[in-house]
Motif scaffolding. Structure first.
Motif, mmCIF file in Angstrom:
data_model
loop_
_atom_site.group_PDB
_atom_site.id
_atom_site.type_symbol
_atom_site.label_atom_id
_atom_site.label_comp_id
_atom_site.label_asym_id
_atom_site.label_seq_id
_atom_site.Cartn_x
_atom_site.Cartn_y
_atom_site.Cartn_z
ATOM 1 N N UNK A 139 -4.935 -3.832 3.296
ATOM 2 C CA UNK A 139 -4.041 -3.367 4.215
ATOM 3 C C UNK A 139 -3.681 -4.522 5.534
ATOM 4 N N UNK A 140 -4.828 -4.959 5.933
ATOM 5 C CA UNK A 140 -4.745 -5.683 6.798
ATOM 6 C C UNK A 140 -5.013 -7.373 6.859
ATOM 7 N N UNK A 141 -4.721 -7.602 5.529
ATOM 8 C CA UNK A 141 -4.709 -8.937 5.330
ATOM 9 C C UNK A 141 -5.702 -9.598 4.799
ATOM 10 N N UNK A 142 -6.873 -9.153 4.436
ATOM 11 C CA UNK A 142 -8.022 -9.788 3.663
ATOM 12 C C UNK A 142 -7.751 -10.013 2.205
ATOM 13 N N UNK A 143 -8.478 -10.972 1.868
ATOM 14 C CA UNK A 143 -8.307 -11.411 0.252
ATOM 15 C C UNK A 143 -9.119 -10.218 -0.573
ATOM 16 N N UNK A 144 -8.448 -9.607 -1.398
ATOM 17 C CA UNK A 144 -9.392 -8.822 -2.241
ATOM 18 C C UNK A 144 -8.780 -8.628 -3.762
ATOM 19 N N UNK A 145 -9.618 -7.987 -4.438
ATOM 20 C CA UNK A 145 -9.282 -8.134 -5.993
ATOM 21 C C UNK A 145 -8.157 -7.195 -6.240
ATOM 22 N N UNK A 146 -7.713 -6.339 -5.259
ATOM 23 C CA UNK A 146 -6.575 -5.200 -5.676
ATOM 24 C C UNK A 146 -5.467 -5.926 -5.483
ATOM 25 N N UNK A 147 -4.543 -5.616 -6.748
ATOM 26 C CA UNK A 147 -3.139 -5.887 -6.795
ATOM 27 C C UNK A 147 -2.292 -4.780 -6.211
ATOM 28 N N UNK A 148 -1.473 -5.020 -5.291
ATOM 29 C CA UNK A 148 -0.452 -4.030 -4.831
ATOM 30 C C UNK A 148 0.788 -3.756 -5.955
ATOM 31 N N UNK A 149 0.794 -2.538 -6.528
ATOM 32 C CA UNK A 149 1.820 -2.072 -7.330
ATOM 33 C C UNK A 149 2.678 -1.011 -6.613
ATOM 34 N N UNK A 150 3.726 -0.599 -7.090
ATOM 35 C CA UNK A 150 4.405 0.661 -6.529
ATOM 36 C C UNK A 150 5.176 1.267 -7.763
ATOM 37 N N UNK A 151 5.310 2.566 -7.668
ATOM 38 C CA UNK A 151 6.033 3.324 -8.755
ATOM 39 C C UNK A 151 7.443 3.170 -8.564
ATOM 40 N N UNK A 152 7.843 2.392 -7.605
ATOM 41 C CA UNK A 152 9.201 2.350 -7.369
ATOM 42 C C UNK A 152 9.552 0.757 -7.836
ATOM 43 N N UNK A 153 10.696 0.373 -8.630
ATOM 44 C CA UNK A 153 10.936 -0.651 -9.223
ATOM 45 C C UNK A 153 11.975 -1.432 -8.077
ATOM 46 N N UNK A 154 12.495 -0.415 -7.089
ATOM 47 C CA UNK A 154 13.223 -0.892 -6.172
ATOM 48 C C UNK A 154 12.554 -1.463 -4.914
ATOM 49 N N UNK A 155 11.350 -0.895 -4.414
ATOM 50 C CA UNK A 155 10.312 -1.333 -3.891
ATOM 51 C C UNK A 155 9.964 -2.954 -4.203
ATOM 52 N N UNK A 156 9.458 -2.803 -5.698
ATOM 53 C CA UNK A 156 8.996 -4.102 -5.932
ATOM 54 C C UNK A 156 10.345 -5.203 -5.928
ATOM 55 N N UNK A 157 11.410 -4.777 -6.040
ATOM 56 C CA UNK A 157 12.345 -5.756 -6.072
ATOM 57 C C UNK A 157 12.600 -6.134 -4.770
#
Length: 262
Positions: A89-107
């Motif tokens: 959330x605060x900008x550190x490199x992590x192994x997590x990949x941000x995804x979303x359940x909304x294709x429009x948010x991703x777009x």
């Protein structure tokens, strides 16, 4: 991985309607690999891959030792997934990949600052959730077994960087940004391979990953549609930072007849 280059925004909407329950990730350059910020950082700046595990562990340890100074509830740092989510959330490199359940948010995240062809990746989360897709090397590693929210599972299945697995989900308590973005995290078991490469090692009768290329020429129309849907940085990033970032789009989205006379 199935790849589709769409011709217009209407095709994107029609295509994503067929991917009910999938999770999506937008990337502003369609040529970028599907990998975490930690993987990119390590590949660029830590050339000795044998050091990756200890470097990741050290980074998390340093964050935990110092972040309590800025938190009202420092106990959340004890939970591995919540700690990594906070770092992300605060900008550190992590192994997590941000995804979303909304294709429009991703777009939106794919197109907002794109200067060429962008992409939205779609992950078949229903197949992973119901264990219709399991790692060929160890099919007993079901989603519940590798759940990183379970005590000690991060050390066992993720920080060891030995298991080519993928888990998706959210911390037991979600922050406001994750809620606003309909967000979810994808957690890879290794950080030296892309998500696509890990999924290539899964046994499944279904396609697990789609790539939807968003050509540069559709950006203007797509951003207008997203603006109408109230998908902006102001709505997706609660707070003053999100509002300020959203002003960039206000510079380009102008409706005919609404501009004041010079």
């Amino acid at each position: 991985m199935q790849t589709v280059v769409i011709t217009d925004w209407q095709q994107f909407m029609a295509l994503t309607m067929q991917l009910e329950g999938w999770a999506f990730r937008g990337q502003q350059n369609e040529a970028w690999r599907l990998e975490s910020s930690l993987s990119r950082y390590m590949r660029d700046y830590v050339l000795d891959r044998s050091q990756w595990r200890v470097r990741e562990e050290r980074a998390i340890r340093i964050f935990r030792r110092k972040a309590h100074n800025f938190l009202a509830h420092p106990d959340l740092l004890k939970d591995d997934l919540r700690c990594l989510a906070l770092m992300q959330h605060h900008g550190a490199p992590t192994r997590l990949l941000d995804f979303t359940k909304s294709p429009f948010v991703a777009a939106f995240f794919a197109l907002e600052r794109a200067t060429g062809d962008a992409a939205v990746f779609a992950l078949n989360t229903p197949a992973l959730w119901n264990n219709r897709a399991v790692p060929k090397a160890n099919p007993t590693l079901t989603r519940d077994m590798i759940d990183p929210r379970v005590q000690d599972n991060f050390d066992r299945y993720y920080f060891s960087n030995r298991h080519e697995i993928v888990w998706f989900g959210e911390p037991t308590e979600m922050d406001d940004r994750l809620v606003a973005q309909s967000g979810t995290f994808v957690v890879p078991g290794v950080i030296d391979k892309s998500l696509q490469a890990i999924l290539d090692g899964y046994e499944s009768n279904e396609e697990l990953l789609h790539k939807i290329v968003l050509p540069e020429r559709i950006r203007v129309d797509a951003m207008k549609w997203l603006y109408r849907m109230n998908i902006t940085n102001a709505s997706l990033l609660p707070g003053l930072d999100g509002l300020a970032r959203s002003i960039a789009v206000e510079l380009e989205i102008v409706w005919p007849g609404l501009m004041p006379s010079p």
